[in-house]
Design a protein around this motif. Structure first.
Motif, mmCIF file in Angstrom:
data_model
loop_
_atom_site.group_PDB
_atom_site.id
_atom_site.type_symbol
_atom_site.label_atom_id
_atom_site.label_comp_id
_atom_site.label_asym_id
_atom_site.label_seq_id
_atom_site.Cartn_x
_atom_site.Cartn_y
_atom_site.Cartn_z
ATOM 1 N N GLN A 9 -1.755 -28.537 -51.559
ATOM 2 C CA GLN A 9 -2.101 -29.989 -51.760
ATOM 3 C C GLN A 9 -2.865 -30.231 -53.249
ATOM 4 O O GLN A 9 -2.560 -31.126 -53.898
ATOM 5 N N TYR A 30 -1.176 -32.468 -56.199
ATOM 6 C CA TYR A 30 -1.977 -33.605 -56.564
ATOM 7 C C TYR A 30 -2.229 -33.672 -57.994
ATOM 8 O O TYR A 30 -2.081 -34.749 -58.751
ATOM 9 N N LEU A 33 -1.447 -34.676 -48.065
ATOM 10 C CA LEU A 33 -1.836 -35.647 -49.140
ATOM 11 C C LEU A 33 -1.650 -37.204 -48.687
ATOM 12 O O LEU A 33 -2.645 -37.785 -48.975
ATOM 13 N N LEU A 44 -3.996 -40.120 -50.428
ATOM 14 C CA LEU A 44 -4.054 -39.618 -51.975
ATOM 15 C C LEU A 44 -2.633 -40.137 -52.345
ATOM 16 O O LEU A 44 -2.426 -40.418 -53.904
ATOM 17 N N LEU A 45 -1.454 -40.183 -51.571
ATOM 18 C CA LEU A 45 -0.298 -40.443 -52.009
ATOM 19 C C LEU A 45 0.402 -41.536 -51.299
ATOM 20 O O LEU A 45 0.033 -41.832 -50.125
ATOM 21 N N VAL A 54 1.817 -41.241 -56.663
ATOM 22 C CA VAL A 54 0.223 -41.017 -56.571
ATOM 23 C C VAL A 54 -0.192 -42.188 -56.322
ATOM 24 O O VAL A 54 -0.111 -43.226 -57.084
#
Length: 322
Positions: free
Chosen positions: A18, A22, A54, A59-60, A72
């Protein structure tokens, strides 16, 4: 490609895959799972697993109707939200400590006294316990420091505690200061905010963590193999009082500054002499040569009309310089 860990987001609970994905997506803001897996050498299946994780963290953004492209989210908002969630989880976990302790105690046939004092045996176990206590300290750490040591200390743990506002007070036995490497380390701690004092001798090693735990050796032998972990009790209060007694008797460990006025320099020198340090140790502490220390001692003896260091100390005490 073997798994890698950047360590940048360990506190957020991200896996190695991850973190890798990221960081890649921050500089290449979108891609399919197949493209990302190939670019990073983790394969499509591992990439999908990491991407889903994620996305669960916020975060995504998951692929939409336009195609299988992952993108993202803006990190300032997404990371802040994730940090807040982690903080809530940590507070909940801290709130369960008492419950966990009840389970821990109920599984052991110890007496009530045994619940207050626990014996930890083995060099590795003792070292890991001390590390855990340093990481968990909240407000203050009080230390009586003398050999022997389990292993080389980790200065970063104390520096991190000082950086987050923990008050650290330490009384060092004078022979600790005779080691140049240890002296340099103590000076680093002092510059970071540690309050350091020194005495010729200490009765034992001791660490009092907040008002929650005390750690001290089972015996005063040359090998530190077992320690006592003391929880809140009259014994913990007594050990805290013991530290405060020796703290009040100890000499402040002056900061090195050879450019200060002679009267201030003499006050530092007297304190270190009274603490039992050798000329060599004093020289290292004040950042000067041994010959300079010897010259300052002669100046003090001349100043007080003393024939010996002891007489100079008596005269200094009468003059309220110590």
């Amino acid at each position: 490609m073997p798994e890698q860990r950047t360590g940048r987001f360990g506190g957020l609970g991200l896996t190695a895959d991850q973190e890798l994905l990221y960081l890649h997506l921050l500089s290449a803001p979108s891609g399919t799972a197949q493209q990302l897996g190939a670019a990073l050498g983790v394969g499509t299946d591992r990439a999908v697993t990491a991407l889903e994780g994620l996305a669960d963290c916020g975060l995504l953004e998951r692929p939409g109707t336009a195609g299988p492209v992952w993108s993202v989210a803006a990190p300032d908002v997404a990371l802040e939200e994730l940090l807040l969630r982690r903080e809530v989880e940590l507070r909940r976990t801290r709130g369960r400590i008492n419950e966990l302790m009840r389970n821990y105690r109920s599984s052991r046939p110890a007496s009530s006294a045994g619940e207050l004092v626990e014996v930890i045996t083995g060099r590795d176990s003792v070292a890991e316990l001390w590390r855990t206590l340093q990481l968990g300290v909240r407000t203050q750490l009080r230390i009586l420091d003398k050999p022997p040591y389990i292993r080389r200390s980790d200065p970063e743990l104390e520096l991190a505690a000082l950086a987050r506002g923990v008050q650290i007070r330490a009384v060092y036995e004078s022979r600790v200061l005779r080691e140049a490497e240890r002296m340099a380390e103590i000076r680093t701690f002092a510059e970071a905010g540690e309050q350091a004092r020194v005495l010729p001798e200490l009765p034992l090693k001791l660490a009092v963590v907040d008002d929650r735990w005390a750690l001290l050796p089972v015996s005063a032998g040359t090998e530190l193999q077992s320690v006592l972990l003391v929880r809140p009790s009259s014994l913990l209060a007594a050990l805290t009082g013991l530290f405060e007694l020796y703290w009040s008797r100890a000499m402040r460990l002056p900061a090195p500054d050879s450019a200060q006025p002679p009267q201030d320099r003499h006050g530092q020198l007297l304190a270190l002499l009274a603490a039992g340090l050798t000329d060599e140790s004093i020289a290292r502490q004040l950042g000067v040569s041994t010959r300079t220390v010897q010259r300052w001692v002669r100046e003090l003896m001349d100043r007080f009309g003393a024939r010996t260091r002891f007489q100079a100390g008596i005269q200094a005490a009468r003059a309220d310089l110590l």
